[in-house]
Design a protein around this motif. Structure first.
Motif, mmCIF file in Angstrom:
data_model
loop_
_atom_site.group_PDB
_atom_site.id
_atom_site.type_symbol
_atom_site.label_atom_id
_atom_site.label_comp_id
_atom_site.label_asym_id
_atom_site.label_seq_id
_atom_site.Cartn_x
_atom_site.Cartn_y
_atom_site.Cartn_z
ATOM 1 N N LEU A 41 66.677 70.690 87.266
ATOM 2 C CA LEU A 41 67.053 69.906 86.086
ATOM 3 C C LEU A 41 68.181 70.545 85.297
ATOM 4 C CD1 LEU A 41 63.563 68.662 84.916
ATOM 5 C CD2 LEU A 41 65.364 67.349 86.060
ATOM 6 N N LYS A 42 68.320 71.858 85.373
ATOM 7 C CA LYS A 42 69.446 72.503 84.690
ATOM 8 C C LYS A 42 70.780 72.123 85.343
ATOM 9 C CE LYS A 42 67.278 76.237 82.231
ATOM 10 N NZ LYS A 42 67.278 77.645 81.904
ATOM 11 N N GLU A 43 70.728 71.651 86.582
ATOM 12 C CA GLU A 43 71.937 71.190 87.275
ATOM 13 C C GLU A 43 72.403 69.838 86.755
ATOM 14 O OE1 GLU A 43 70.722 71.006 91.345
ATOM 15 O OE2 GLU A 43 70.678 73.185 91.589
ATOM 16 N N VAL A 44 71.513 69.095 86.109
ATOM 17 C CA VAL A 44 71.825 67.754 85.616
ATOM 18 C C VAL A 44 72.427 67.898 84.221
ATOM 19 C CG1 VAL A 44 70.902 65.479 85.058
ATOM 20 C CG2 VAL A 44 69.903 66.795 86.946
ATOM 21 N N THR A 45 73.734 67.740 84.145
ATOM 22 C CA THR A 45 74.416 67.988 82.869
ATOM 23 C C THR A 45 74.973 66.719 82.223
ATOM 24 O OG1 THR A 45 76.467 68.485 84.051
ATOM 25 C CG2 THR A 45 75.025 70.349 83.513
ATOM 26 N N LYS A 46 74.887 65.591 82.896
ATOM 27 C CA LYS A 46 75.510 64.391 82.332
ATOM 28 C C LYS A 46 74.613 63.644 81.356
ATOM 29 C CE LYS A 46 74.652 60.912 85.942
ATOM 30 N NZ LYS A 46 75.324 59.999 86.854
ATOM 31 N N TYR A 47 73.393 64.120 81.141
ATOM 32 C CA TYR A 47 72.475 63.469 80.211
ATOM 33 C C TYR A 47 72.108 64.400 79.066
ATOM 34 C CZ TYR A 47 71.895 60.209 84.090
ATOM 35 O OH TYR A 47 72.122 59.318 85.093
ATOM 36 N N ASN A 48 71.673 63.803 77.975
ATOM 37 C CA ASN A 48 71.198 64.567 76.831
ATOM 38 C C ASN A 48 69.754 64.980 77.128
ATOM 39 O OD1 ASN A 48 71.051 65.712 74.296
ATOM 40 N ND2 ASN A 48 70.618 63.776 73.261
ATOM 41 N N SER A 49 69.533 66.276 77.262
ATOM 42 C CA SER A 49 68.217 66.722 77.710
ATOM 43 C C SER A 49 67.863 68.087 77.137
ATOM 44 C CB SER A 49 68.184 66.803 79.231
ATOM 45 O OG SER A 49 69.097 67.784 79.683
ATOM 46 N N ILE A 50 66.583 68.416 77.278
ATOM 47 C CA ILE A 50 66.091 69.762 76.989
ATOM 48 C C ILE A 50 65.337 70.224 78.221
ATOM 49 C CG2 ILE A 50 64.477 71.148 75.641
ATOM 50 C CD1 ILE A 50 65.136 69.365 73.244
ATOM 51 N N VAL A 51 65.769 71.336 78.776
ATOM 52 C CA VAL A 51 65.106 71.967 79.917
ATOM 53 C C VAL A 51 64.964 73.429 79.553
ATOM 54 C CG1 VAL A 51 65.211 72.480 82.373
ATOM 55 C CG2 VAL A 51 66.190 70.331 81.515
ATOM 56 N N SER A 52 63.707 73.870 79.347
ATOM 57 C CA SER A 52 63.523 75.215 78.831
ATOM 58 C C SER A 52 62.138 75.761 79.147
ATOM 59 C CB SER A 52 63.716 75.199 77.307
ATOM 60 O OG SER A 52 63.489 76.465 76.758
ATOM 61 N N ALA A 53 62.080 77.077 79.298
ATOM 62 C CA ALA A 53 60.805 77.775 79.432
ATOM 63 C C ALA A 53 60.402 78.395 78.096
ATOM 64 C CB ALA A 53 60.910 78.859 80.501
ATOM 65 N N GLU A 54 61.243 78.223 77.091
ATOM 66 C CA GLU A 54 60.962 78.786 75.771
ATOM 67 C C GLU A 54 59.831 78.012 75.093
ATOM 68 O OE1 GLU A 54 63.120 79.065 71.417
ATOM 69 O OE2 GLU A 54 64.361 78.790 73.199
ATOM 70 N N ARG A 55 58.877 78.745 74.553
ATOM 71 C CA ARG A 55 57.754 78.116 73.856
ATOM 72 C C ARG A 55 58.169 77.753 72.428
ATOM 73 N NH1 ARG A 55 52.692 78.507 76.131
ATOM 74 N NH2 ARG A 55 52.611 79.792 77.994
ATOM 75 N N ILE A 56 57.675 76.601 71.974
ATOM 76 C CA ILE A 56 57.842 76.179 70.593
ATOM 77 C C ILE A 56 56.470 75.734 70.085
ATOM 78 C CG2 ILE A 56 60.277 75.575 70.820
ATOM 79 C CD1 ILE A 56 59.447 72.633 71.108
ATOM 80 N N SER A 59 63.202 65.494 79.222
ATOM 81 C CA SER A 59 62.861 66.844 78.797
ATOM 82 C C SER A 59 61.839 67.452 79.741
ATOM 83 C CB SER A 59 62.323 66.861 77.359
ATOM 84 O OG SER A 59 61.108 66.169 77.253
ATOM 85 N N LEU A 60 61.906 68.761 79.837
ATOM 86 C CA LEU A 60 60.901 69.575 80.534
ATOM 87 C C LEU A 60 60.866 70.917 79.839
ATOM 88 C CD1 LEU A 60 58.868 70.434 82.686
ATOM 89 C CD2 LEU A 60 60.795 70.971 84.177
ATOM 90 N N ARG A 61 59.746 71.213 79.287
ATOM 91 C CA ARG A 61 59.527 72.508 78.663
ATOM 92 C C ARG A 61 58.204 73.003 79.214
ATOM 93 N NH1 ARG A 61 61.575 75.067 74.216
ATOM 94 N NH2 ARG A 61 62.673 73.218 73.511
ATOM 95 N N GLY A 62 58.213 74.191 79.787
ATOM 96 C CA GLY A 62 56.963 74.698 80.341
ATOM 97 C C GLY A 62 57.028 76.164 80.681
ATOM 98 N N ALA A 63 55.867 76.778 80.660
ATOM 99 C CA ALA A 63 55.759 78.204 80.989
ATOM 100 C C ALA A 63 56.108 78.434 82.452
ATOM 101 C CB ALA A 63 54.342 78.698 80.708
#
Length: 160
Positions: A32-47, A7-11
């Protein structure tokens, strides 16, 4: 038993300030958005913080590019969550606590991140071989923030 491989989540936007601050994060998210063969979260969205820490605790790997500097809160959050940290190398940096030990407490990548895909794949495909590094990172961080005597000695060393 972590359901997310990484996972990577960041501003990505620092309020229109220096774009170099977000450059490496933007690059990491793009890569990391290019890596699609794994279960992941890649986002700039804040939670919210609770959801973020739950997400990290379910991740085998947390990717931590630079932000305002080499060290960022995400590093400590990854250690607390017990994920394995992949981060641009910090071999030259002296910190207290000493949590940045390449291939001992985290897995280094180049500052250009040109080896990010390769390192990520190696770690995920051989995750059981890397769990000890994640555990070492978590232990070094927790020891560093709970050992008051070591902190006092560090301050004495600095102040003479």
């Amino acid at each position: 038993d972590r359901k997310l491989d990484f996972s990577l989540r960041g501003a990505l936007d620092y309020g229109g300030r220096n774009s170099s601050v977000s450059a490496q994060r933007n690059e990491a998210i793009t890569l990391l958005k290019e890596v699609t063969k794994y279960n992941s979260i890649v986002s700039a969205e804040r939670i919210n913080k609770s959801a973020f820490m739950k997400e990290l605790s379910q991740s085998k790997v947390g990717v931590s590019p630079f932000g305002w500097g080499e060290i960022c809160y995400r590093d400590f959050e990854i250690f607390i969550a017990g994920a394995l940290m992949i981060k641009p190398g910090l071999h030259y940096l002296n910190t207290f606590p000493d949590v940045y030990k390449e291939n001992e407490t985290y897995v280094p990548i180049t500052w250009e991140m040109d080896d990010l895909h390769q390192k990520l794949e190696i770690v995920i495909e051989n995750y059981s071989d890397y769990i000890e590094i994640a555990e070492n990172g978590q232990r070094a961080f927790l020891d560093g923030i709970t050992d008051g005597e070591a902190f006092v000695q560090q301050v004495k060393t600095i102040t003479g």
